[in-house]
Design a protein around this motif. Structure first.
Motif, PDB file in Angstrom:
ATOM      1  N   ARG A 268      -0.861   7.306 -14.206  1.00  0.00           N
ATOM      2  CA  ARG A 268      -2.065   5.784 -13.722  1.00  0.00           C
ATOM      3  C   ARG A 268      -3.507   5.681 -13.872  1.00  0.00           C
ATOM      4  O   ARG A 268      -3.741   5.818 -12.447  1.00  0.00           O
ATOM      5  CB  ARG A 268      -1.422   4.487 -14.196  1.00  0.00           C
ATOM      6  N   ALA A 270      -5.344   3.170 -12.516  1.00  0.00           N
ATOM      7  CA  ALA A 270      -5.560   2.229 -11.921  1.00  0.00           C
ATOM      8  C   ALA A 270      -5.389   2.639 -10.257  1.00  0.00           C
ATOM      9  O   ALA A 270      -5.577   3.081  -9.395  1.00  0.00           O
ATOM     10  CB  ALA A 270      -4.793   1.220 -12.256  1.00  0.00           C
ATOM     11  N   ALA A 271      -3.741   2.922 -10.456  1.00  0.00           N
ATOM     12  CA  ALA A 271      -3.704   4.354  -9.060  1.00  0.00           C
ATOM     13  C   ALA A 271      -4.363   5.307  -8.596  1.00  0.00           C
ATOM     14  O   ALA A 271      -4.589   5.048  -7.210  1.00  0.00           O
ATOM     15  CB  ALA A 271      -1.639   4.798  -9.458  1.00  0.00           C
ATOM     16  N   ASP A 272      -5.035   5.966  -9.309  1.00  0.00           N
ATOM     17  CA  ASP A 272      -6.129   6.470  -8.255  1.00  0.00           C
ATOM     18  C   ASP A 272      -7.046   5.684  -7.333  1.00  0.00           C
ATOM     19  O   ASP A 272      -7.513   6.573  -6.147  1.00  0.00           O
ATOM     20  CB  ASP A 272      -6.714   7.392  -9.350  1.00  0.00           C
ATOM     21  N   ALA A 274      -6.170   3.838  -5.324  1.00  0.00           N
ATOM     22  CA  ALA A 274      -5.618   3.755  -4.050  1.00  0.00           C
ATOM     23  C   ALA A 274      -5.440   4.477  -3.202  1.00  0.00           C
ATOM     24  O   ALA A 274      -4.748   4.820  -2.369  1.00  0.00           O
ATOM     25  CB  ALA A 274      -3.463   2.730  -4.213  1.00  0.00           C
ATOM     26  N   ALA A 281       0.689   3.419  -1.194  1.00  0.00           N
ATOM     27  CA  ALA A 281      -0.041   2.053  -1.665  1.00  0.00           C
ATOM     28  C   ALA A 281      -0.031   3.130  -3.604  1.00  0.00           C
ATOM     29  O   ALA A 281      -0.193   2.599  -4.601  1.00  0.00           O
ATOM     30  CB  ALA A 281      -1.670   2.305  -1.272  1.00  0.00           C
ATOM     31  N   VAL A 282      -0.354   4.637  -3.668  1.00  0.00           N
ATOM     32  CA  VAL A 282      -0.289   5.329  -4.670  1.00  0.00           C
ATOM     33  C   VAL A 282       1.426   4.873  -4.893  1.00  0.00           C
ATOM     34  O   VAL A 282       0.999   5.183  -7.254  1.00  0.00           O
ATOM     35  CB  VAL A 282      -0.979   6.757  -4.692  1.00  0.00           C
ATOM     36  N   ALA A 284       3.497   3.236  -4.917  1.00  0.00           N
ATOM     37  CA  ALA A 284       3.095   1.691  -5.608  1.00  0.00           C
ATOM     38  C   ALA A 284       3.067   1.224  -6.971  1.00  0.00           C
ATOM     39  O   ALA A 284       3.320   0.805  -7.711  1.00  0.00           O
ATOM     40  CB  ALA A 284       2.972   0.270  -4.600  1.00  0.00           C
ATOM     41  N   GLN A 285       1.455   2.151  -7.141  1.00  0.00           N
ATOM     42  CA  GLN A 285       1.094   1.569  -8.289  1.00  0.00           C
ATOM     43  C   GLN A 285       1.577   2.520  -9.488  1.00  0.00           C
ATOM     44  O   GLN A 285       1.802   2.131 -10.452  1.00  0.00           O
ATOM     45  CB  GLN A 285      -0.135   1.475  -8.027  1.00  0.00           C
ATOM     46  N   LEU A 286       1.514   3.831  -9.013  1.00  0.00           N
ATOM     47  CA  LEU A 286       1.986   4.250 -10.239  1.00  0.00           C
ATOM     48  C   LEU A 286       3.809   4.330 -11.016  1.00  0.00           C
ATOM     49  O   LEU A 286       4.237   4.184 -12.125  1.00  0.00           O
ATOM     50  CB  LEU A 286       2.626   5.671  -9.947  1.00  0.00           C
ATOM     51  N   GLY A 288       5.429   1.196  -9.556  1.00  0.00           N
ATOM     52  CA  GLY A 288       5.934  -0.276  -8.660  1.00  0.00           C
ATOM     53  C   GLY A 288       7.390  -0.918  -9.900  1.00  0.00           C
ATOM     54  O   GLY A 288       7.862  -1.300  -9.052  1.00  0.00           O
ATOM     55  N   ASP A 289       7.121  -0.757 -10.916  1.00  0.00           N
ATOM     56  CA  ASP A 289       7.600  -0.922 -12.106  1.00  0.00           C
ATOM     57  C   ASP A 289       8.870  -0.423 -12.737  1.00  0.00           C
ATOM     58  O   ASP A 289       9.710  -0.442 -14.171  1.00  0.00           O
ATOM     59  CB  ASP A 289       7.116  -1.560 -13.308  1.00  0.00           C
TER      60      ASP A 289
END
Length: 318
Positions: A268, A270-272, A274, A281-282, A284-286, A288-289
């Motif tokens: 993702r 967007a995770a980059d 972070a 943090a990365v 959590a973005q990659l 998280g769901d």
């Protein structure tokens, strides 16, 4: 293995046209995955079209400074190429982390991207599998799922994609060049090439019937420290529980993709952003769901720890 017919294609257009008009036809190059599946009668092609004689076996610079890798370049040759080792180190390392030397000598660039899942229920023809027989069910759901997907899965399939090379290609933003039966070419970003399972897990890629991969193109080098780190149950010849492909720049920015967690290489963009904030943090973005099972929930923390190890060991060539 069921009976089949065989021919050698003289040109890519001929190969694509023959595949498009022959029900049950498959292309074959190295055959390192296809032949195994044929022996188990998971794949049952009626006709094999050998594409080893159509070219596509060269590695060349592109006009904009990138690299064009022919679909039939063998994994061993790609990993050892001086330009790949110097400018796309994550790709070379990912290739060397996969399979064995003997298999890499035969396996091709396109074939690596097209290999099918190693989910044990896909390989067991006594079990229901929506990838083998659409609508039959998924025995992995509620079954042994330690190695299977934690994100991007569906009620129809929780399989993972097995390729190491594809994860590196994803972090490098590769594109795939294809040719169809009419001789029409198109370009597919690797982000769009592999499909999530949804209700149709048997549809694994964006390829159309008879469409042939001709090359994979990498953009011009992005520099930075490039790492591929693979965590597996044994030291060699095993598929990833979790793998991390990372490109880290001197200022802490970069990009990350994961393997072993989804039906496709998982990134993702967007995770980059972070990445300077660290692995937690990365991830959590990659992830998280993520929707892991009880047996593979450890993969979320394992991904975080693996990425943390990559980020805190700047001299490591994983």
């Amino acid at each position: 293995m069921r009976a089949f017919t065989y021919e050698r294609a003289a040109s890519p257009v001929e190969a694509a046209a023959k595949a498009a008009r022959t029900p049950g036809a498959k292309f074959i190059a190295g055959g390192t995955n296809l032949l195994d599946l044929m022996k188990l009668e998971i794949e049952t092609p009626t006709h094999l079209i050998d594409v080893n004689g159509v070219g596509f076996d060269r590695i060349e610079r592109t006009a904009d400074g990138g690299l064009r890798i022919g679909a039939l370049v063998r994994n061993t040759d790609l990993a050892a190429d001086p330009t790949v080792r110097r400018d796309y180190g994550v790709l070379s390392r990912a290739l060397l982390a996969g399979a064995s030397g003997q298999l890499r000598n035969r396996a091709t660039t396109a074939g690596n991207l097209l290999q099918r899942t190693r989910c044990p229920y896909f390989y067991d023809t006594n079990q229901p599998c929506n990838k083998r027989r659409p609508g039959s069910g998924c025995a992995a759901i509620g079954g042994f799922s330690r190695q299977l997907a934690v994100i991007g899965s569906s009620e129809a399939c929780i399989a993972t994609h097995p390729s190491d090379m594809a994860v590196a290609m994803r972090v490098l933003d590769a594109t795939l060049d294809t040719l169809d039966a009419a001789g029409q070419a198109r370009t597919i970003p690797i982000a769009d090439f592999h499909k999530l399972p949804g209700d149709t897990p048997h549809i694994e890629t964006a390829l159309r019937p008879g469409e042939l991969i001709t090359a994979v193109t990498l953009p011009k080098p992005v520099g930075g420290r490039q790492v591929y780190h693979k965590v597996r149950d044994r030291a060699s010849y095993a598929f990833a529980l979790v793998s991390v492909a990372a490109v880290v720049q001197p200022d802490g920015t970069g990009r990350v993709a994961l393997g072993g967690v989804a039906h496709k290489p998982w990134r993702r963009e967007a995770a980059d952003a972070a990445l300077p904030s660290g692995a937690r943090a990365v991830v959590a973005q990659l992830l998280g769901d993520a929707r892991p099972t009880d047996q593979n929930a450890f993969k979320v923390k394992l991904a975080e720890r693996t990425l943390a190890g990559v980020l805190t060991q700047p001299g490591a060539d994983a």
